[in-house]
Scaffold this motif. Structure first.
Motif, PDB file in Angstrom:
ATOM      1  N   GLN A   1     121.746  18.411  -8.501  1.00  0.00           N
ATOM      2  CA  GLN A   1     121.433  17.069  -7.968  1.00  0.00           C
ATOM      3  C   GLN A   1     122.283  17.101  -6.460  1.00  0.00           C
ATOM      4  OE1 GLN A   1     122.816  14.284 -10.663  1.00  0.00           O
ATOM      5  NE2 GLN A   1     121.326  14.831 -12.180  1.00  0.00           N
ATOM      6  N   ALA A   2     121.376  16.237  -5.652  1.00  0.00           N
ATOM      7  CA  ALA A   2     122.080  16.230  -4.314  1.00  0.00           C
ATOM      8  C   ALA A   2     122.834  14.868  -4.238  1.00  0.00           C
ATOM      9  CB  ALA A   2     120.818  16.197  -3.117  1.00  0.00           C
ATOM     10  N   ASP A   3     123.776  14.637  -5.002  1.00  0.00           N
ATOM     11  CA  ASP A   3     124.696  13.697  -5.124  1.00  0.00           C
ATOM     12  C   ASP A   3     125.667  13.620  -4.211  1.00  0.00           C
ATOM     13  OD1 ASP A   3     123.039  12.635  -7.024  1.00  0.00           O
ATOM     14  OD2 ASP A   3     124.181  13.466  -8.717  1.00  0.00           O
ATOM     15  N   GLU A   4     126.242  12.497  -3.696  1.00  0.00           N
ATOM     16  CA  GLU A   4     127.601  12.475  -2.857  1.00  0.00           C
ATOM     17  C   GLU A   4     128.509  11.865  -3.960  1.00  0.00           C
ATOM     18  OE1 GLU A   4     127.670  11.876   1.592  1.00  0.00           O
ATOM     19  OE2 GLU A   4     125.922  10.812   1.139  1.00  0.00           O
ATOM     20  N   LEU A   5     129.486  12.877  -4.269  1.00  0.00           N
ATOM     21  CA  LEU A   5     130.238  12.417  -5.404  1.00  0.00           C
ATOM     22  C   LEU A   5     131.672  12.202  -4.885  1.00  0.00           C
ATOM     23  CD1 LEU A   5     129.491  14.936  -8.140  1.00  0.00           C
ATOM     24  CD2 LEU A   5     128.553  12.720  -8.142  1.00  0.00           C
ATOM     25  N   PRO A   6     132.486  11.241  -5.495  1.00  0.00           N
ATOM     26  CA  PRO A   6     133.915  11.103  -4.933  1.00  0.00           C
ATOM     27  C   PRO A   6     134.551  12.269  -4.812  1.00  0.00           C
ATOM     28  CG  PRO A   6     133.486   9.461  -6.820  1.00  0.00           C
ATOM     29  CD  PRO A   6     132.368  10.531  -6.962  1.00  0.00           C
ATOM     30  N   ARG A   7     135.477  12.487  -3.773  1.00  0.00           N
ATOM     31  CA  ARG A   7     136.122  13.674  -3.271  1.00  0.00           C
ATOM     32  C   ARG A   7     137.428  13.893  -4.223  1.00  0.00           C
ATOM     33  NH1 ARG A   7     135.139  14.426   3.032  1.00  0.00           N
ATOM     34  NH2 ARG A   7     132.895  14.537   2.900  1.00  0.00           N
TER      35      ARG A   7
ATOM     36  N   GLU B   1     129.087  18.261   3.906  1.00  0.00           N
ATOM     37  CA  GLU B   1     130.263  17.646   4.809  1.00  0.00           C
ATOM     38  C   GLU B   1     129.971  17.116   6.028  1.00  0.00           C
ATOM     39  OE1 GLU B   1     133.743  18.226   3.621  1.00  0.00           O
ATOM     40  OE2 GLU B   1     132.522  18.073   1.800  1.00  0.00           O
ATOM     41  N   THR B   2     128.466  17.178   6.395  1.00  0.00           N
ATOM     42  CA  THR B   2     128.131  16.974   7.987  1.00  0.00           C
ATOM     43  C   THR B   2     127.241  15.558   7.798  1.00  0.00           C
ATOM     44  OG1 THR B   2     126.592  18.726   8.225  1.00  0.00           O
ATOM     45  CG2 THR B   2     128.931  19.075   8.943  1.00  0.00           C
TER      46      THR B   2
ATOM     47  N   THR C   1     135.045  22.945  -3.330  1.00  0.00           N
ATOM     48  CA  THR C   1     136.434  22.763  -3.609  1.00  0.00           C
ATOM     49  C   THR C   1     136.731  21.532  -4.517  1.00  0.00           C
ATOM     50  OG1 THR C   1     137.216  24.062  -1.771  1.00  0.00           O
ATOM     51  CG2 THR C   1     138.609  22.032  -2.473  1.00  0.00           C
ATOM     52  N   TYR C   2     136.108  20.433  -4.059  1.00  0.00           N
ATOM     53  CA  TYR C   2     136.220  19.287  -4.904  1.00  0.00           C
ATOM     54  C   TYR C   2     135.844  19.512  -6.317  1.00  0.00           C
ATOM     55  CZ  TYR C   2     135.830  17.808  -0.018  1.00  0.00           C
ATOM     56  OH  TYR C   2     135.767  17.708   1.235  1.00  0.00           O
ATOM     57  N   ASP C   3     134.692  20.280  -6.729  1.00  0.00           N
ATOM     58  CA  ASP C   3     133.791  20.384  -7.815  1.00  0.00           C
ATOM     59  C   ASP C   3     135.173  21.108  -8.715  1.00  0.00           C
ATOM     60  OD1 ASP C   3     132.003  19.343  -7.329  1.00  0.00           O
ATOM     61  OD2 ASP C   3     130.874  21.153  -6.749  1.00  0.00           O
TER      62      ASP C   3
ATOM     63  N   ALA D   1     115.279  20.447 -10.792  1.00  0.00           N
ATOM     64  CA  ALA D   1     116.464  20.637 -11.505  1.00  0.00           C
ATOM     65  C   ALA D   1     117.143  19.260 -11.432  1.00  0.00           C
ATOM     66  CB  ALA D   1     116.978  21.777 -11.433  1.00  0.00           C
ATOM     67  N   HIS D   2     117.954  18.949 -12.483  1.00  0.00           N
ATOM     68  CA  HIS D   2     118.904  17.897 -12.297  1.00  0.00           C
ATOM     69  C   HIS D   2     120.133  18.244 -12.889  1.00  0.00           C
ATOM     70  CE1 HIS D   2     115.522  15.137 -10.937  1.00  0.00           C
ATOM     71  NE2 HIS D   2     114.954  15.690 -11.977  1.00  0.00           N
ATOM     72  N   ILE D   3     120.903  19.279 -12.615  1.00  0.00           N
ATOM     73  CA  ILE D   3     122.040  19.762 -13.184  1.00  0.00           C
ATOM     74  C   ILE D   3     123.089  18.745 -12.464  1.00  0.00           C
ATOM     75  CG2 ILE D   3     123.688  21.430 -13.117  1.00  0.00           C
ATOM     76  CD1 ILE D   3     121.329  23.547 -13.385  1.00  0.00           C
ATOM     77  N   ASP D   4     124.086  18.275 -13.180  1.00  0.00           N
ATOM     78  CA  ASP D   4     125.309  17.724 -12.568  1.00  0.00           C
ATOM     79  C   ASP D   4     126.305  18.838 -12.486  1.00  0.00           C
ATOM     80  OD1 ASP D   4     128.222  16.652 -12.707  1.00  0.00           O
ATOM     81  OD2 ASP D   4     126.983  14.790 -13.607  1.00  0.00           O
ATOM     82  N   ARG D   5     126.599  18.747 -10.792  1.00  0.00           N
ATOM     83  CA  ARG D   5     127.457  20.024 -10.201  1.00  0.00           C
ATOM     84  C   ARG D   5     128.531  19.594 -11.022  1.00  0.00           C
ATOM     85  NH1 ARG D   5     127.142  19.893  -4.558  1.00  0.00           N
ATOM     86  NH2 ARG D   5     128.942  21.481  -4.773  1.00  0.00           N
ATOM     87  N   ARG D   6     129.299  18.675 -11.352  1.00  0.00           N
ATOM     88  CA  ARG D   6     130.611  18.457 -11.956  1.00  0.00           C
ATOM     89  C   ARG D   6     130.654  19.046 -13.176  1.00  0.00           C
ATOM     90  NH1 ARG D   6     133.921  15.047  -8.082  1.00  0.00           N
ATOM     91  NH2 ARG D   6     133.865  15.919  -6.436  1.00  0.00           N
ATOM     92  N   ALA D   7     129.801  18.674 -13.816  1.00  0.00           N
ATOM     93  CA  ALA D   7     129.820  19.068 -15.121  1.00  0.00           C
ATOM     94  C   ALA D   7     129.519  20.731 -15.435  1.00  0.00           C
ATOM     95  CB  ALA D   7     128.703  18.574 -16.268  1.00  0.00           C
ATOM     96  N   PHE D   8     128.534  21.200 -14.694  1.00  0.00           N
ATOM     97  CA  PHE D   8     128.255  22.828 -14.674  1.00  0.00           C
ATOM     98  C   PHE D   8     129.817  23.634 -14.318  1.00  0.00           C
ATOM     99  CE2 PHE D   8     127.450  26.654 -12.626  1.00  0.00           C
ATOM    100  CZ  PHE D   8     126.378  27.146 -13.512  1.00  0.00           C
ATOM    101  N   VAL D   9     130.346  22.915 -13.171  1.00  0.00           N
ATOM    102  CA  VAL D   9     131.495  23.794 -12.576  1.00  0.00           C
ATOM    103  C   VAL D   9     132.637  23.561 -13.566  1.00  0.00           C
ATOM    104  CG1 VAL D   9     133.486  23.893 -10.914  1.00  0.00           C
ATOM    105  CG2 VAL D   9     131.082  23.528 -10.272  1.00  0.00           C
TER     106      VAL D   9
END
Length: 205
Positions: free
Chosen positions: A176-182, A120-121, A43-45, A15-23
């Motif tokens: 998606q397993a992206d590291e997005l800006p916080r 986070e780690t 929390t960031y989302d 699956a290629h869902i954009d987490r920010r768009a979904f939230v």
């Protein structure tokens, strides 16, 4: 886990869902919801989707989001409660799912934003990418509505289920397993608590 379940989970991982768009779209579709966030990316989302008094950000209580959401749902049975958290955070608080299954609050919804990693780690792979099936765990705990989400097209149906407040729900959303800006909300816990209490009609303490 059976070979079939492993195959199903592998397919879900495509699956290629954009987490920010979904939230952002989910909160917009549930505008009256009280939102509890798990620490880190969830929390960031939620903050990136737009800060609001009805958001309660958990900065450091790893594993506590579902339990806090349960308490809130029981205390506010006429309000829709959304817990938006990550797979790593929910794995830490997995016992709360059994209590939710026993209590069955009709207004509680656990949304697990699952990227298969501990963001986070250092983005180590989490248990959900190594064979743990959170949806199956939730069903085994007695949560009546359990869904997996692989596309944004499923969001309207999910939001409709949430807004009916007709039973405890867990949705495992593969992103998606992206590291997005916080996007960082305030770290002032007293302010966050009192603002949330005011949104519920209570005074500060």
């Amino acid at each position: 886990m059976s070979q079939q379940n492993q195959a199903n989970q592998a397919n879900q991982r495509t699956a290629h869902i954009d987490r920010r768009a979904f939230v952002k779209q989910l909160i917009a579709a549930c505008p009256d919801a009280l939102v509890i966030t798990g620490l880190g990316s969830a929390t960031y989302d939620v903050y990136a989707a737009g800060d609001r008094p009805e958001n309660f950000y958990l900065w450091g209580a790893m594993g506590g989001a579902a339990a806090v959401g349960l308490g809130l749902a029981l205390a506010q049975p006429k309000r829709t409660v959304l817990v938006i958290t990550g797979d790593g955070e929910q794995l830490m608080g997995i016992g709360a799912l059994a209590t939710i299954g026993a209590q069955k609050p009709a207004n509680l919804n656990i949304i697990v934003i699952d990227n298969g990693h501990f963001g986070e780690t250092g983005m180590q792979r989490s248990h959900t990418s190594l064979g743990t099936d959170l949806a199956a765990v939730a069903r085994g705990c007695g949560i009546g509505k359990v869904v997996t989400v692989n596309t944004l097209e499923q969001l309207p149906s999910l939001a409709a289920d949430i807004n009916t407040r007709s039973g405890a729900l867990l949705a495992q959303v593969f992103v998606q397993a992206d590291e997005l800006p916080r996007a960082l909300p305030t770290r002032d816990g007293v302010y966050t608590k009192n603002r949330f209490r005011e949104a519920l009609g209570f005074g500060p303490v």
